[in-house]
Design an enzyme around this catalytic site. Structure first.
Site, PDB file in Angstrom:
ATOM      1  N   ARG A   1      29.285  38.802 -23.328  1.00  0.00           N
ATOM      2  CA  ARG A   1      29.271  38.054 -24.588  1.00  0.00           C
ATOM      3  C   ARG A   1      30.288  38.603 -25.585  1.00  0.00           C
ATOM      4  O   ARG A   1      30.858  37.843 -26.373  1.00  0.00           O
ATOM      5  CB  ARG A   1      27.865  38.077 -25.189  1.00  0.00           C
TER       6      ARG A   1
ATOM      7  N   LYS B   1      11.866  23.843 -10.579  1.00  0.00           N
ATOM      8  CA  LYS B   1      10.929  22.762 -10.910  1.00  0.00           C
ATOM      9  C   LYS B   1      11.565  21.551 -11.571  1.00  0.00           C
ATOM     10  O   LYS B   1      12.455  21.684 -12.412  1.00  0.00           O
ATOM     11  CB  LYS B   1       9.864  23.298 -11.867  1.00  0.00           C
TER      12      LYS B   1
ATOM     13  N   GLY C   1      21.307  30.344 -16.251  1.00  0.00           N
ATOM     14  CA  GLY C   1      21.175  31.769 -15.954  1.00  0.00           C
ATOM     15  C   GLY C   1      21.243  32.072 -14.467  1.00  0.00           C
ATOM     16  O   GLY C   1      22.061  32.882 -14.007  1.00  0.00           O
TER      17      GLY C   1
ATOM     18  N   GLY D   1      20.489  28.086 -22.759  1.00  0.00           N
ATOM     19  CA  GLY D   1      19.770  27.018 -23.459  1.00  0.00           C
ATOM     20  C   GLY D   1      20.694  25.925 -23.980  1.00  0.00           C
ATOM     21  O   GLY D   1      20.414  24.736 -23.843  1.00  0.00           O
TER      22      GLY D   1
HETATM   23  P1  ADP Z   1      18.992  28.024 -13.830  1.00  0.00           P
HETATM   24  O1  ADP Z   1      18.533  29.343 -14.413  1.00  0.00           O
HETATM   25  O2  ADP Z   1      20.385  28.127 -13.270  1.00  0.00           O
HETATM   26  O3  ADP Z   1      18.842  26.874 -14.786  1.00  0.00           O
HETATM   27  P2  ADP Z   1      16.438  27.584 -12.541  1.00  0.00           P
HETATM   28  O4  ADP Z   1      15.841  28.673 -13.366  1.00  0.00           O
HETATM   29  O5  ADP Z   1      16.024  26.217 -12.818  1.00  0.00           O
HETATM   30  O6  ADP Z   1      18.055  27.698 -12.552  1.00  0.00           O
HETATM   31  O7  ADP Z   1      16.074  27.815 -10.995  1.00  0.00           O
HETATM   32  C1  ADP Z   1      16.359  28.990 -10.286  1.00  0.00           C
HETATM   33  C2  ADP Z   1      15.209  29.398  -9.412  1.00  0.00           C
HETATM   34  O8  ADP Z   1      14.838  28.372  -8.498  1.00  0.00           O
HETATM   35  C3  ADP Z   1      15.602  30.589  -8.564  1.00  0.00           C
HETATM   36  O9  ADP Z   1      14.798  31.683  -8.926  1.00  0.00           O
HETATM   37  C4  ADP Z   1      15.325  30.136  -7.137  1.00  0.00           C
HETATM   38  O10 ADP Z   1      14.747  31.144  -6.338  1.00  0.00           O
HETATM   39  C5  ADP Z   1      14.353  28.988  -7.327  1.00  0.00           C
HETATM   40  N1  ADP Z   1      14.347  28.073  -6.181  1.00  0.00           N
HETATM   41  C6  ADP Z   1      15.374  27.361  -5.691  1.00  0.00           C
HETATM   42  N2  ADP Z   1      15.015  26.677  -4.593  1.00  0.00           N
HETATM   43  C7  ADP Z   1      13.709  26.956  -4.364  1.00  0.00           C
HETATM   44  C8  ADP Z   1      12.762  26.539  -3.361  1.00  0.00           C
HETATM   45  N3  ADP Z   1      13.101  25.695  -2.389  1.00  0.00           N
HETATM   46  N4  ADP Z   1      11.519  27.027  -3.471  1.00  0.00           N
HETATM   47  C9  ADP Z   1      11.197  27.883  -4.456  1.00  0.00           C
HETATM   48  N5  ADP Z   1      12.029  28.307  -5.422  1.00  0.00           N
HETATM   49  C10 ADP Z   1      13.287  27.849  -5.389  1.00  0.00           C
END
Ligand code: ADP
Ligand code: MG
Length: 399
Positions: free
Chosen positions: A38, A199, A357, A380
């Site tokens: 940063r 999710k 992240g 965010g």
């Molecule tokens: P970002 O931080 O880039 O926005 P997210 O926080 O939404 O991404 O998602 C990342 C998480 O999703 C990771 O910890 C990863 O392990 C999990 N993930 C991805 N695919 C699966 C899966 N098929 N089942 C369970 N967890 C998953």
């Protein structure tokens, strides 16, 4: 793109006081920063201003002190790290307005830097109190915002100040804004979006915004399971939000009407237990997942097909890993598609913008973080931008 005042629009600023909003919310361990990305990001802006002879007052938040002074959350804790990255001494000023700030400005010479204390120590910051913003503004001749990562908040230091002083985007803010505009604001088509992660519920607004704006929506990660379930696939023990299958169907209908192709995996990597290289590991068609199995990654055939989709596209926007990439071998799909995207970007056929992240961590793990057109570290704010929301900190800089 509406006009946006940048440092190029500044006239002679020698001896002028610049109030510069930066992101110094560094991850700390044992009194020093574990990651200074940063600070690196705002270094060009700060040095450009000091080289032109301005007195630079850095304005930042640190943690969540909720409007009260907190001895553990002073910006003085990051002073040493900031000095090291900038290669310059800076003066810590334990206020954001008043006589102490005025006296400090008197001591600073042209080209010197002062670091004001945590702006969130005062309730006026998060309340975006105009009187508070006016009080800070009284010390400066102009305002520069270089903290895109805080631009989704309408706070006094991220939005309010722009109403009291001539306001300019710093170099990091300018780069972020340009990249995001090239990706979704005014992109070369066809555009592909990769949306992955755990999710659907955390990214509903992202999906709803994207279906109407991109030609290809590639869904991976845990969220693909919810979409597969909505299509009648039995996903076994996979992470799946069964209560959102109706929503998933609605998104797929909207996509259909908008001429957006939704890509779901047709082969997947499954296991009975979530562990590194588990004995039960296998690859199968989505229709062959056992009741005691979990989908943990997109399969190799689907990844190859997705690579072919990217080859037909001019623009890519990516948020969320395709699998549980922290645990091998469930990083394979994310790594393979990221490398394809990176190669296409380097060939000049694709503009690629990614953020989030875990996404940034996954791209770093794939070794391609520097081969994308732009990788945003603004968690965010990046997501709110993907949701199609107006970012108050950006709007305030737009004439
Ligand atoms: P970002 O931080 O880039 O926005 P997210 O926080 O939404 O991404 O998602 C990342 C998480 O999703 C990771 O910890 C990863 O392990 C999990 N993930 C991805 N695919 C699966 C899966 N098929 N089942 C369970 N967890 C998953
Ligand atoms: Mg995450």
């Amino acid at each position: 793109m509406a006009s946006f005042r940048t440092l190029d629009d500044l006239g002679d600023i020698a001896g002028k006081v610049a109030l510069v909003r930066v992101d110094l919310n560094l991850p700390m361990k044992d009194g020093s920063a574990t990651d200074v990305t940063r600070v690196e990001a705002v270094k060009p802006t700060i040095l450009e201003l000091t080289e032109k002879g301005a007195k630079v007052l850095l304005l930042a938040h640190y943690g969540r002190p909720k409007g009260q002074r907190h001895s553990t959350m002073s910006t003085s804790f990051v002073q040493g790290d900031v000095e090291e990255v900038l290669g310059k001494e800076i003066m810590f000023i334990p206020e954001v307005m008043g006589p102490v700030v005025e006296q400090s400005i008197g001591i600073l010479r042209n080209g010197d830097i002062g670091l004001l204390d945590n702006v969130r120590f005062w309730p006026g910051e998060e309340a975006n109190d105009p009187e508070f913003a006016k009080g800070i503004a009284a010390h400066g001749d102009f305002y520069v915002n270089d903290a895109f990562s805080a631009a989704h908040r309408a706070h006094a230091s991220t939005e309010g100040l722009a109403h009291h002083l001539p306001a300019y985007a710093g170099r990091a803010m300018e780069a972020e804004r340009k990249a995001l505009d090239a990706a979704l604001g005014n992109p070369e088509t066809p555009v592909a979006a990769v949306v992955g992660g755990a999710k659907v519920s955390t990214k509903l607004d992202v999906l709803e915004n994207l279906v109407g704006r991109v030609q290809h929506l590639i869904i991976g990660g845990g969220m693909a399971n919810t979409f597969l379930a909505a299509r009648g696939v039995d996903v076994g023990k996979s992470l799946c939000e069964h209560d959102l299958t109706a929503t998933a169907n609605k998104i797929m209908d909207t996509a259909d009407h908008a001429g957006c192709t939704v890509h779901l995996p047709y082969d997947v990597v499954v296991a009975k237990e979530f562990a590194e290289n588990p004995a039960s590991l296998r690859t199968c068609n989505v229709h062959e997942v056992g009741p005691d199995e979990m989908i943990l990654d997109v399969g190799p055939q689907a990844v190859e097909a997705l690579g072919d989709v990217l080859k037909t596209c001019r623009t890519l926007v990516w948020n969320g890993p395709l699998g549980a990439f922290e645990t091998e071998p469930f990083d394979a799909a994310t790594v393979a598609l990221a490398r394809t995207a990176a190669a296409l970007t380097q060939d000049g056929s694709l503009t690629s913008v990614a953020g989030g992240g875990d996404t940034v961590a996954a791209l770093a793990h794939a070794g391609v973080k520097d081969d994308f057109t732009f990788v945003s570290t603004a968690g965010g704010a990046f997501l709110e931008w993907m949701e199609g929301k107006d970012l108050p900190g950006v709007s305030a800089l737009t004439a």
